[in-house]
Design a protein around this motif. Structure first.
Motif, PDB file in Angstrom:
ATOM      1  N   GLN A 386     -63.728 -50.308 -48.779  1.00 43.45           N
ATOM      2  CA  GLN A 386     -65.071 -50.657 -49.253  1.00 43.45           C
ATOM      3  C   GLN A 386     -65.858 -51.375 -48.162  1.00 43.45           C
ATOM      4  O   GLN A 386     -67.054 -51.124 -47.973  1.00 43.45           O
ATOM      5  CB  GLN A 386     -64.956 -51.549 -50.489  1.00 43.45           C
ATOM      6  CG  GLN A 386     -66.305 -52.035 -51.023  1.00 43.45           C
ATOM      7  CD  GLN A 386     -66.136 -53.013 -52.176  1.00 43.45           C
ATOM      8  OE1 GLN A 386     -65.023 -53.247 -52.666  1.00 43.45           O
ATOM      9  NE2 GLN A 386     -67.239 -53.593 -52.634  1.00 43.45           N
ATOM     10  N   LEU A 387     -65.196 -52.249 -47.442  1.00 47.21           N
ATOM     11  CA  LEU A 387     -65.871 -53.026 -46.409  1.00 47.21           C
ATOM     12  C   LEU A 387     -66.435 -52.140 -45.308  1.00 47.21           C
ATOM     13  O   LEU A 387     -67.599 -52.280 -44.912  1.00 47.21           O
ATOM     14  CB  LEU A 387     -64.891 -54.052 -45.826  1.00 47.21           C
ATOM     15  CG  LEU A 387     -65.388 -54.905 -44.660  1.00 47.21           C
ATOM     16  CD1 LEU A 387     -66.570 -55.760 -45.073  1.00 47.21           C
ATOM     17  CD2 LEU A 387     -64.246 -55.778 -44.118  1.00 47.21           C
ATOM     18  N   VAL A 388     -65.640 -51.213 -44.791  1.00 48.43           N
ATOM     19  CA  VAL A 388     -66.092 -50.426 -43.642  1.00 48.43           C
ATOM     20  C   VAL A 388     -67.078 -49.329 -44.032  1.00 48.43           C
ATOM     21  O   VAL A 388     -67.869 -48.875 -43.203  1.00 48.43           O
ATOM     22  CB  VAL A 388     -64.894 -49.822 -42.885  1.00 48.43           C
ATOM     23  CG1 VAL A 388     -63.975 -50.920 -42.368  1.00 48.43           C
ATOM     24  CG2 VAL A 388     -64.119 -48.837 -43.751  1.00 48.43           C
ATOM     25  N   LYS A 389     -67.049 -48.914 -45.287  1.00 46.71           N
ATOM     26  CA  LYS A 389     -67.940 -47.833 -45.727  1.00 46.71           C
ATOM     27  C   LYS A 389     -69.308 -48.322 -46.171  1.00 46.71           C
ATOM     28  O   LYS A 389     -70.263 -47.555 -46.194  1.00 46.71           O
ATOM     29  CB  LYS A 389     -67.295 -47.058 -46.888  1.00 46.71           C
ATOM     30  CG  LYS A 389     -66.079 -46.236 -46.521  1.00 46.71           C
ATOM     31  CD  LYS A 389     -65.509 -45.549 -47.756  1.00 46.71           C
ATOM     32  CE  LYS A 389     -64.274 -44.732 -47.442  1.00 46.71           C
ATOM     33  NZ  LYS A 389     -63.702 -44.106 -48.666  1.00 46.71           N
ATOM     34  N   ASP A 394     -73.313 -52.841 -40.267  1.00 44.98           N
ATOM     35  CA  ASP A 394     -73.934 -52.154 -39.132  1.00 44.98           C
ATOM     36  C   ASP A 394     -72.964 -51.858 -37.999  1.00 44.98           C
ATOM     37  O   ASP A 394     -73.228 -50.983 -37.167  1.00 44.98           O
ATOM     38  CB  ASP A 394     -75.080 -53.009 -38.586  1.00 44.98           C
ATOM     39  CG  ASP A 394     -76.134 -53.284 -39.644  1.00 44.98           C
ATOM     40  OD1 ASP A 394     -76.868 -52.352 -40.008  1.00 44.98           O
ATOM     41  OD2 ASP A 394     -76.210 -54.442 -40.117  1.00 44.98           O
ATOM     42  N   PHE A 395     -71.851 -52.586 -37.942  1.00 40.67           N
ATOM     43  CA  PHE A 395     -70.895 -52.403 -36.849  1.00 40.67           C
ATOM     44  C   PHE A 395     -69.524 -52.796 -37.359  1.00 40.67           C
ATOM     45  O   PHE A 395     -69.374 -53.794 -38.075  1.00 40.67           O
ATOM     46  CB  PHE A 395     -71.287 -53.278 -35.649  1.00 40.67           C
ATOM     47  CG  PHE A 395     -70.441 -53.081 -34.423  1.00 40.67           C
ATOM     48  CD1 PHE A 395     -70.747 -52.080 -33.513  1.00 40.67           C
ATOM     49  CD2 PHE A 395     -69.345 -53.888 -34.170  1.00 40.67           C
ATOM     50  CE1 PHE A 395     -69.972 -51.898 -32.383  1.00 40.67           C
ATOM     51  CE2 PHE A 395     -68.562 -53.710 -33.047  1.00 40.67           C
ATOM     52  CZ  PHE A 395     -68.880 -52.711 -32.149  1.00 40.67           C
ATOM     53  N   VAL A 396     -68.502 -52.014 -36.979  1.00 42.52           N
ATOM     54  CA  VAL A 396     -67.125 -52.288 -37.391  1.00 42.52           C
ATOM     55  C   VAL A 396     -66.287 -52.533 -36.145  1.00 42.52           C
ATOM     56  O   VAL A 396     -66.274 -51.711 -35.222  1.00 42.52           O
ATOM     57  CB  VAL A 396     -66.527 -51.126 -38.206  1.00 42.52           C
ATOM     58  CG1 VAL A 396     -65.063 -51.412 -38.551  1.00 42.52           C
ATOM     59  CG2 VAL A 396     -67.337 -50.886 -39.474  1.00 42.52           C
ATOM     60  N   VAL A 412     -66.465 -44.360 -41.450  1.00 40.82           N
ATOM     61  CA  VAL A 412     -67.666 -45.173 -41.236  1.00 40.82           C
ATOM     62  C   VAL A 412     -68.943 -44.360 -41.106  1.00 40.82           C
ATOM     63  O   VAL A 412     -70.035 -44.935 -41.104  1.00 40.82           O
ATOM     64  CB  VAL A 412     -67.498 -46.070 -39.988  1.00 40.82           C
ATOM     65  CG1 VAL A 412     -66.361 -47.038 -40.181  1.00 40.82           C
ATOM     66  CG2 VAL A 412     -67.304 -45.225 -38.731  1.00 40.82           C
ATOM     67  N   GLY A 413     -68.839 -43.082 -40.973  1.00 43.06           N
ATOM     68  CA  GLY A 413     -70.040 -42.269 -40.834  1.00 43.06           C
ATOM     69  C   GLY A 413     -70.722 -42.502 -39.497  1.00 43.06           C
ATOM     70  O   GLY A 413     -70.092 -42.421 -38.445  1.00 43.06           O
ATOM     71  N   MET A 414     -72.016 -42.829 -39.528  1.00 43.69           N
ATOM     72  CA  MET A 414     -72.795 -42.986 -38.305  1.00 43.69           C
ATOM     73  C   MET A 414     -72.748 -44.396 -37.724  1.00 43.69           C
ATOM     74  O   MET A 414     -73.391 -44.672 -36.718  1.00 43.69           O
ATOM     75  CB  MET A 414     -74.251 -42.605 -38.578  1.00 43.69           C
ATOM     76  CG  MET A 414     -74.449 -41.142 -38.927  1.00 43.69           C
ATOM     77  SD  MET A 414     -73.979 -40.056 -37.562  1.00 43.69           S
ATOM     78  CE  MET A 414     -75.292 -40.423 -36.385  1.00 43.69           C
ATOM     79  N   LYS A 415     -71.975 -45.286 -38.318  1.00 49.40           N
ATOM     80  CA  LYS A 415     -71.873 -46.648 -37.775  1.00 49.40           C
ATOM     81  C   LYS A 415     -71.176 -46.630 -36.417  1.00 49.40           C
ATOM     82  O   LYS A 415     -70.297 -45.814 -36.159  1.00 49.40           O
ATOM     83  CB  LYS A 415     -71.057 -47.540 -38.710  1.00 49.40           C
ATOM     84  CG  LYS A 415     -71.655 -47.795 -40.075  1.00 49.40           C
ATOM     85  CD  LYS A 415     -70.785 -48.791 -40.821  1.00 49.40           C
ATOM     86  CE  LYS A 415     -71.280 -49.022 -42.235  1.00 49.40           C
ATOM     87  NZ  LYS A 415     -71.015 -47.882 -43.119  1.00 49.40           N
ATOM     88  N   ARG A 416     -71.558 -47.572 -35.573  1.00 44.48           N
ATOM     89  CA  ARG A 416     -70.845 -47.750 -34.315  1.00 44.48           C
ATOM     90  C   ARG A 416     -69.598 -48.586 -34.559  1.00 44.48           C
ATOM     91  O   ARG A 416     -69.566 -49.443 -35.449  1.00 44.48           O
ATOM     92  CB  ARG A 416     -71.753 -48.423 -33.286  1.00 44.48           C
ATOM     93  CG  ARG A 416     -72.824 -47.464 -32.792  1.00 44.48           C
ATOM     94  CD  ARG A 416     -73.880 -48.100 -31.942  1.00 44.48           C
ATOM     95  NE  ARG A 416     -73.416 -49.212 -31.159  1.00 44.48           N
ATOM     96  CZ  ARG A 416     -74.179 -50.267 -30.876  1.00 44.48           C
ATOM     97  NH1 ARG A 416     -75.402 -50.347 -31.340  1.00 44.48           N
ATOM     98  NH2 ARG A 416     -73.729 -51.240 -30.133  1.00 44.48           N
ATOM     99  N   VAL A 417     -68.574 -48.328 -33.783  1.00 50.04           N
ATOM    100  CA  VAL A 417     -67.297 -49.017 -33.973  1.00 50.04           C
ATOM    101  C   VAL A 417     -66.736 -49.448 -32.622  1.00 50.04           C
ATOM    102  O   VAL A 417     -67.057 -48.880 -31.571  1.00 50.04           O
ATOM    103  CB  VAL A 417     -66.261 -48.122 -34.690  1.00 50.04           C
ATOM    104  CG1 VAL A 417     -66.716 -47.748 -36.078  1.00 50.04           C
ATOM    105  CG2 VAL A 417     -65.965 -46.866 -33.868  1.00 50.04           C
ATOM    106  N   ALA A 418     -65.887 -50.461 -32.667  1.00 53.23           N
ATOM    107  CA  ALA A 418     -65.027 -50.836 -31.541  1.00 53.23           C
ATOM    108  C   ALA A 418     -63.605 -50.834 -32.072  1.00 53.23           C
ATOM    109  O   ALA A 418     -63.290 -51.572 -33.021  1.00 53.23           O
ATOM    110  CB  ALA A 418     -65.408 -52.210 -30.998  1.00 53.23           C
TER     111      ALA A 418
END
Length: 644
Positions: A386-389, A394-396, A412-418
């Motif tokens: 739930q948190l990441v979706k 805005d960023f994970v 995450v879809g279109m979110k940016r991640v590290a």
């Protein structure tokens, strides 16, 4: 004069023994106990000057002393006064007035080797003696000198080993119930799960199990606080992080001990991690005032001539941070620190296996003055999807296994991640290297944190010319690494996170040996603790070689030509960091050009890391970089400004 001399001798000897800390020197419990035993034999007072020495020791050591004076002439303790309590005691258990407790220099009873039933009984015995009759004597009907120890009555602790044993037997405090922090307030959970000490099996804390409502509330609080955080000037964000670093420095001991109890990490490593985290927050503070844009030259074309353009960086908004158990406080700070430095809000979900030390870290952060809603905490893996979706994130930023990292990336879809994921720790030792230094570094960095580091040394490739010498030195170094009780400062390597993890590593090693590998240093498992293993004769397809083992084990493989190894590692799915020991600049540069990994460390192992550097991997080992400057770059978004 003689007493003064003996006191100084015992204090000097104490520097080399385990005991009480006192003004830079240690007065060992064993020294106190020896003098106590000599002064108080079963038949009465053996020697008045030894008895005097016993009291002199107490008077000279503030850690064992107390505000009330010792009556040296009467050779007995002063009568307890109203308001005294046994919350803090000295070696003989003299009560301390409650009004003086805040000024006490000695540790509380449960933090010392005197927190055992025997010492408590001595305490009661000697306090009762000052009132004229001992409680023990009243029960038995005997009348003896207050300083006579009845046969079979437990003496004070007589050695550092006994001190540690009795300390381990002492009643532990009740497990702390950890609250969540959401929207500037602490919140209890509906359900909790136990967090156990992997060495002792005791319950250390009760971690909350966040619900979907908790997650929604945390995200709403962070989303609502975005404008507040973004409006805080960089110099104020820097000051906040410096205050947090100072608060953290004041809490090194409780945070380190909580970390060791939760994770089984050696206490010396937990202390270093906590101190290092304070330095990391100071690095984040420096970067908070260095967030820069970029001027774009526009006169390179006819249409752009005469225009002014530049890029500016702004906070992304809400950062979801998910951290692991192996470096719980430092890696939490690697996400929370840069997020706050950049002007973001954070929802942090630490590992359910190491929640208490992270909670204490967050307490220090909040005391520094973080705005309500800027830092929120959730616990338990159930809320992670739930948190990441959630669209409000805005960023994970995630540190953990490759498997979970891929699940997050797909969710995450279109979110940016590290994503900072795993590796197999390739380290090369060429024939021109310092073989002994390479062997020592390889052994230490395969065993550090019980091998539970994403960049731990796992596969060492050694030139055939120096293979045998390296292997002998490696085994010799492995043999002297001290395993044991993680809370003992003499211990260098503690346990794995739990017995299940130790069994998993053991199964991988058994599979390798069954497939033809040879254990030149074999493993022995006791609960969650696993001794170091060195494998030879391995094959590239063995899981202990090509998969992240995440345990105290390594393979040693000889080579003649290094280029095929570079190609094989570059073609493999993992690429975090590689180390190479060589005195050849040409070879070092060749490794840099040809190894497809996130970093190449020359004359150190794959595990080397400093907090300010851009740490991260490529391929399945992750994306993005950690390090204050580089995390801030990821946690901000660029905005173009053009002036016509």
């Amino acid at each position: 004069m003689v007493l003064d001399l003996l006191v100084q001798v015992l204090r000097a000897v104490g520097k080399r023994m385990t005991g009480w800390q006192c003004d830079g020197a240690r007065l060992p419990v064993s020294a106190i106990s020896t003098v106590k035993s000599a002064a108080c034999p079963a038949g009465g007072l053996r020697s008045r000057w030894v008895h005097g020495l016993y009291h002199r020791l107490l008077a000279q050591c503030p850690c064992l002393g107390h505000p009330a004076p010792i009556d040296m002439q009467a050779r007995r303790l002063p009568v307890p006064q109203p308001g005294m309590t046994t919350a803090h005691v000295g070696a003989v258990g003299l009560a301390t007035p409650a009004r003086h407790q805040s000024a006490r220099r000695g540790p509380p009873l449960h933090r010392t080797g005197l927190g055992c039933p025997g010492a408590r009984r001595v305490l009661e015995e000697e306090q009762a003696a000052t009132r004229g009759q001992s409680s023990w004597f009243l029960k038995t009907g005997f009348q003896k000198s207050p300083w006579t120890r009845p046969r079979g009555f437990p003496r004070l602790l007589r050695s550092s080993r006994n001190a540690r044993r009795h300390m381990n037997e002492a009643p532990r405090p009740e497990p702390q119930r950890i609250p969540m922090h959401i929207g500037g307030t602490w919140r209890d959970a509906e359900h909790y799960q136990e967090v156990r000490d992997p060495y002792r099996g005791e319950v250390v804390a009760l971690a909350p199990m966040a619900t979907a409502r908790d997650c929604d509330d945390a995200l709403r609080a962070a989303h609502d606080a975005r404008a507040i955080m973004a409006a805080i000037p960089g110099h104020e964000r820097a000051a906040l992080l410096r205050r947090a670093a100072d608060k953290l420095t004041q809490r090194v001991d409780p945070i380190a001990r909580a970390m060791t109890r939760e994770t089984g990490k050696a206490l010396r490593d937990s202390i270093v991690e906590t101190q290092r985290t304070a330095d990391l927050l100071r690095l984040c503070a420096e970067e908070a005032i260095r967030i820069q844009g970029e001027h774009i030259p526009m006169d390179g074309t006819t249409i752009g001539a005469g225009k002014l353009a530049f890029m500016m960086r702004y906070p992304v908004g809400v950062v979801a941070a998910i951290t692991p158990f192996n470096s719980p406080v430092n890696l939490a700070a690697h996400k929370v620190g840069p997020a706050l430095a950049a002007g973001n809000c954070v929802v942090l979900k630490p590992s359910p296996k190491a929640p208490l030390c992270v909670h204490l870290f967050i307490e220090a952060l909040l005391e520094a003055g973080v705005p309500a809603g800027a830092v929120n905490t959730l616990y338990g893996d159930a809320v992670a999807p739930q948190l990441v979706k959630d669209v409000r994130v805005d960023f994970v930023s995630f540190t953990g296994s490759v498997r979970v990292g891929k699940l997050i990336r797909n969710a995450v879809g279109m979110k940016r991640v590290a994503l900072e994921l795993g590796g197999v720790g390739p380290t090369f030792v060429h024939h021109d290297a310092d073989v002994l230094a390479a062997a020592k570094a390889s052994a230490r960095n395969a065993m550090a944190l019980a091998g539970q580091s994403c960049a731990s040394v796992q596969n060492v490739f050694v030139h055939r010319k120096v293979h045998d010498r390296f292997l002998d030195a490696l085994c010799a170094e492995m043999d002297i690494i001290r395993l044991g009780d993680p809370l003992d400062l003499a211990t260098e390597v503690g346990t794995l996170i739990d017995e299940e993890a130790a069994r998993r590593v053991e199964a991988m090693l058994e599979g390798a040996v069954a497939s033809g590998a040879r254990a030149v240093r074999g493993w022995k498992r006791e609960g969650a603790q696993l001794t170091g293993t060195i494998l030879t004769g391995v094959q590239p397809e063995m899981p202990a070689v090509c998969e992240e083992i995440f345990g105290p084990a390594m393979s040693v493989q000889p080579y003649e030509d290094i280029d095929p190894l570079f190609k094989a590692i570059s073609a493999s799915p993992l690429g975090l960091q590689a180390g190479i020991f060589t005195n050849s600049l040409d070879l070092a540069l060749a490794a840099m050009r040809n190894l497809r990994t996130g970093g190449v460390i020359v004359n150190a192992t794959s595990r080397w890391r400093s907090d300010q550097m851009p740490y991260g991997g490529v391929k399945d080992s992750g994306m993005g970089r950690e390090g204050p400057k580089f995390s801030i770059r990821d946690m901000t978004e660029e905005r173009l400004f053009v002036l016509n």
